[in-house]
Design a protein around this motif. Structure first.
Motif, short mmCIF file in Angstrom:
data_model
loop_
_atom_site.label_atom_id
_atom_site.label_comp_id
_atom_site.label_asym_id
_atom_site.label_seq_id
_atom_site.Cartn_x
_atom_site.Cartn_y
_atom_site.Cartn_z
N ARG A 176 0.92 -1.24 0.08
CA ARG A 176 -0.07 0.09 -0.13
C ARG A 176 0.87 1.31 0.13
N LEU A 177 2.14 1.15 0.12
CA LEU A 177 2.74 2.41 0.12
C LEU A 177 4.31 2.07 -0.68
N LEU A 178 4.41 3.07 -1.55
CA LEU A 178 5.49 3.28 -2.57
C LEU A 178 6.27 4.47 -1.77
N VAL A 179 7.62 3.95 -1.61
CA VAL A 179 8.72 5.01 -1.06
C VAL A 179 9.83 5.27 -1.92
N VAL A 180 10.02 6.70 -2.51
CA VAL A 180 10.86 6.71 -3.32
C VAL A 180 11.86 8.04 -2.98
N PRO A 181 12.92 8.36 -3.31
CA PRO A 181 13.83 9.52 -3.15
C PRO A 181 13.18 10.65 -4.16
N SER A 182 13.55 12.00 -3.91
CA SER A 182 12.91 12.87 -4.51
C SER A 182 13.42 12.81 -6.17
N THR A 183 14.34 12.22 -6.64
CA THR A 183 14.60 12.17 -8.06
C THR A 183 13.84 11.34 -8.55
N LEU A 184 13.05 10.29 -8.00
CA LEU A 184 11.91 9.28 -8.36
C LEU A 184 10.49 9.92 -7.99
N GLU A 185 10.37 11.07 -7.69
CA GLU A 185 8.88 11.39 -7.22
C GLU A 185 8.32 11.59 -8.59
N GLY A 186 8.64 12.05 -9.87
CA GLY A 186 7.94 12.19 -11.21
C GLY A 186 7.39 10.73 -11.40
N ALA A 187 8.40 9.80 -11.53
CA ALA A 187 7.95 8.59 -12.00
C ALA A 187 7.13 7.87 -11.07
N GLY A 188 7.02 8.20 -9.43
CA GLY A 188 6.08 7.68 -8.87
C GLY A 188 4.75 8.46 -8.89
N ARG A 189 4.75 9.54 -9.16
CA ARG A 189 3.45 10.28 -9.40
C ARG A 189 2.70 9.72 -10.60
N GLU A 190 3.69 9.50 -11.77
CA GLU A 190 3.03 9.08 -12.90
C GLU A 190 2.37 7.72 -12.86
N ILE A 191 2.97 6.73 -12.06
CA ILE A 191 2.40 5.27 -12.04
C ILE A 191 1.40 5.38 -11.14
N LEU A 192 1.08 6.32 -10.05
CA LEU A 192 0.11 6.12 -9.07
C LEU A 192 -1.00 7.33 -9.23
N MET A 193 -0.71 8.26 -9.89
CA MET A 193 -1.84 9.32 -9.89
C MET A 193 -2.22 9.78 -11.31
N ALA A 194 -1.50 9.64 -12.31
CA ALA A 194 -1.78 9.98 -13.87
C ALA A 194 -3.49 9.00 -14.09
N GLU A 195 -3.93 9.83 -14.80
CA GLU A 195 -5.24 9.03 -15.19
C GLU A 195 -4.90 8.17 -16.37
N ARG A 196 -4.07 8.46 -17.26
CA ARG A 196 -3.60 7.63 -18.30
C ARG A 196 -2.04 7.51 -18.41
N ASN A 197 -1.79 6.49 -19.02
CA ASN A 197 -0.02 6.08 -19.29
C ASN A 197 0.33 6.84 -20.24
N ALA A 198 1.59 6.31 -20.60
CA ALA A 198 2.30 7.09 -21.56
C ALA A 198 1.75 6.68 -23.09
N ALA A 199 1.12 5.77 -23.24
CA ALA A 199 0.37 5.39 -24.37
C ALA A 199 -0.99 5.90 -24.34
N GLY A 200 -1.49 6.65 -23.81
CA GLY A 200 -2.70 7.13 -23.51
C GLY A 200 -3.95 6.26 -23.03
N ALA A 201 -3.55 4.92 -22.62
CA ALA A 201 -4.53 4.19 -22.30
C ALA A 201 -4.93 4.53 -20.81
N THR A 202 -5.78 3.99 -20.32
CA THR A 202 -6.08 4.29 -18.77
C THR A 202 -5.07 3.51 -17.96
N ASN A 203 -4.79 4.29 -16.94
CA ASN A 203 -3.46 3.79 -15.97
C ASN A 203 -4.20 3.04 -14.87
N VAL A 204 -3.75 1.43 -15.29
CA VAL A 204 -4.65 0.45 -13.96
C VAL A 204 -3.94 0.59 -12.85
N TRP A 205 -2.68 1.36 -12.55
CA TRP A 205 -2.18 1.59 -11.41
C TRP A 205 -2.65 2.53 -10.47
#
Length: 299
Positions: A255-284
């Motif tokens: 239930r918890l993903l812990v990252v250093p500040s350099t990976l904040e963007g990647a973490g937000r993309e995985i856990l908060m973006a509505e869609r992934n890089a391909a434009g599909a629904t972000n299942v995560w």
């Protein structure tokens, strides 16, 4: 200010109040991954945290599980911070200059558990735990369903900045903060003290006894692979498939993903973006909370 017993008592009270108020008002982060254990001795001994099996159907007599009492030991450490205050400054009513310094002393005392726990976490790649393996390892020995030893991994490998997936839903945590003696402030303000005679100053000092150590390695999965959706998915799958003592299904909830500040963007993309890089629904999306910890190594 006249330097006398009454004024020094008032000054001590003011500094102690400032210290204690700030001490209890600091927001800390170590509790996300560490359980607090109140220690009463110099060294605290823990049982092996991997030996508890599943519940079994009660047929005949009870089967008693006895944990090895000497699984591992965490030794308490002693920490201090002190500041000297010129008696002339007190006589000249410059106390306001030192109140923030006393409050900062309380701040660092309150944040000490954070410093110790997050530092110890990163040492898990190079430090053995009670089973003779590194805390983060691909070959933790566990007794399987048939009684034979099997290997269980809590490390995805890689050489980059580390990120961690954690089940924080349980009373037992992957890390331990061991609290032996709470932070407190004391003073040397007796007019007969050597510091008064030789340096013409009063001294206030803080002390804390505590330590940090490893807890249950099963509840945390580390990776030094790039933080991508594919690697995140693989880490979740590995945790979901993990088995404990005698084949126990651990039912882990990452239930918890812990990252250093350099990976904040990647973490937000995985856990908060509505869609992934391909434009599909972000299942995560919203599959875990994101915690960005500034104390973690950036590379």
């Amino acid at each position: 200010m006249d330097i006398n017993r009454a004024s020094l008592l008032a000054l001590n009270t003011a500094f102690t109040t400032a210290f204690n108020t700030r001490l209890t008002g600091v927001e800390t982060t170590y509790g996300r991954i560490a359980m607090t254990v109140n220690s009463t001795t110099r060294n605290q001994t823990y049982p092996k945290l991997s030996e508890l099996g599943p519940m079994r159907e009660w047929i005949g007599e009870r089967y008693i599980e006895r944990l090895e009492k000497d699984g591992f030991t965490i030794a308490n450490r002693k920490f201090e911070k002190a500041v000297a205050v010129s008696i002339d400054d007190i006589s000249d009513d410059q106390i306001g200059l030192y109140t923030p310094i006393i409050q900062d002393m309380a701040q660092v005392a309150a944040e000490l558990p954070d410093d110790l726990v997050w530092e110890r976490l990163e040492q898990g790649f190079t430090t053995e735990h009670y089973d003779g393996q590194m805390f983060f390892d691909t070959d933790h020995p566990v007794v399987g369903e048939t009684g034979n030893e099997v290997s269980v991994s809590n490390f995805q490998g890689g050489t980059g900045a580390a990120w961690y997936l954690i089940d924080d839903s349980r009373a037992i945590k992957p890390m331990i903060f061991q609290d032996r003696e709470a932070a407190r402030i004391t003073s040397k303000t007796n007019l007969n003290d050597d510091n008064v005679f030789h340096q013409d100053e009063f001294i206030w000092g803080a002390k804390r006894r505590c330590a940090a150590g490893f807890g249950a390695w099963q509840l945390i999965y580390a990776s030094r692979q790039p933080l991508t959706a594919a690697n995140y998915e693989a880490a979740r799958a590995a945790m979901g498939a993990m088995r404990g003592h005698k084949g126990r299904k651990l039912n882990l909830r990452p239930r918890l993903l812990v990252v250093p500040s350099t990976l904040e963007g990647a973490g937000r993309e995985i856990l908060m973006a509505e869609r992934n890089a391909a434009g599909a629904t972000n299942v995560w999306r919203n599959s875990a909370d994101l915690h960005v910890e500034s104390r973690l190594t950036l590379i």
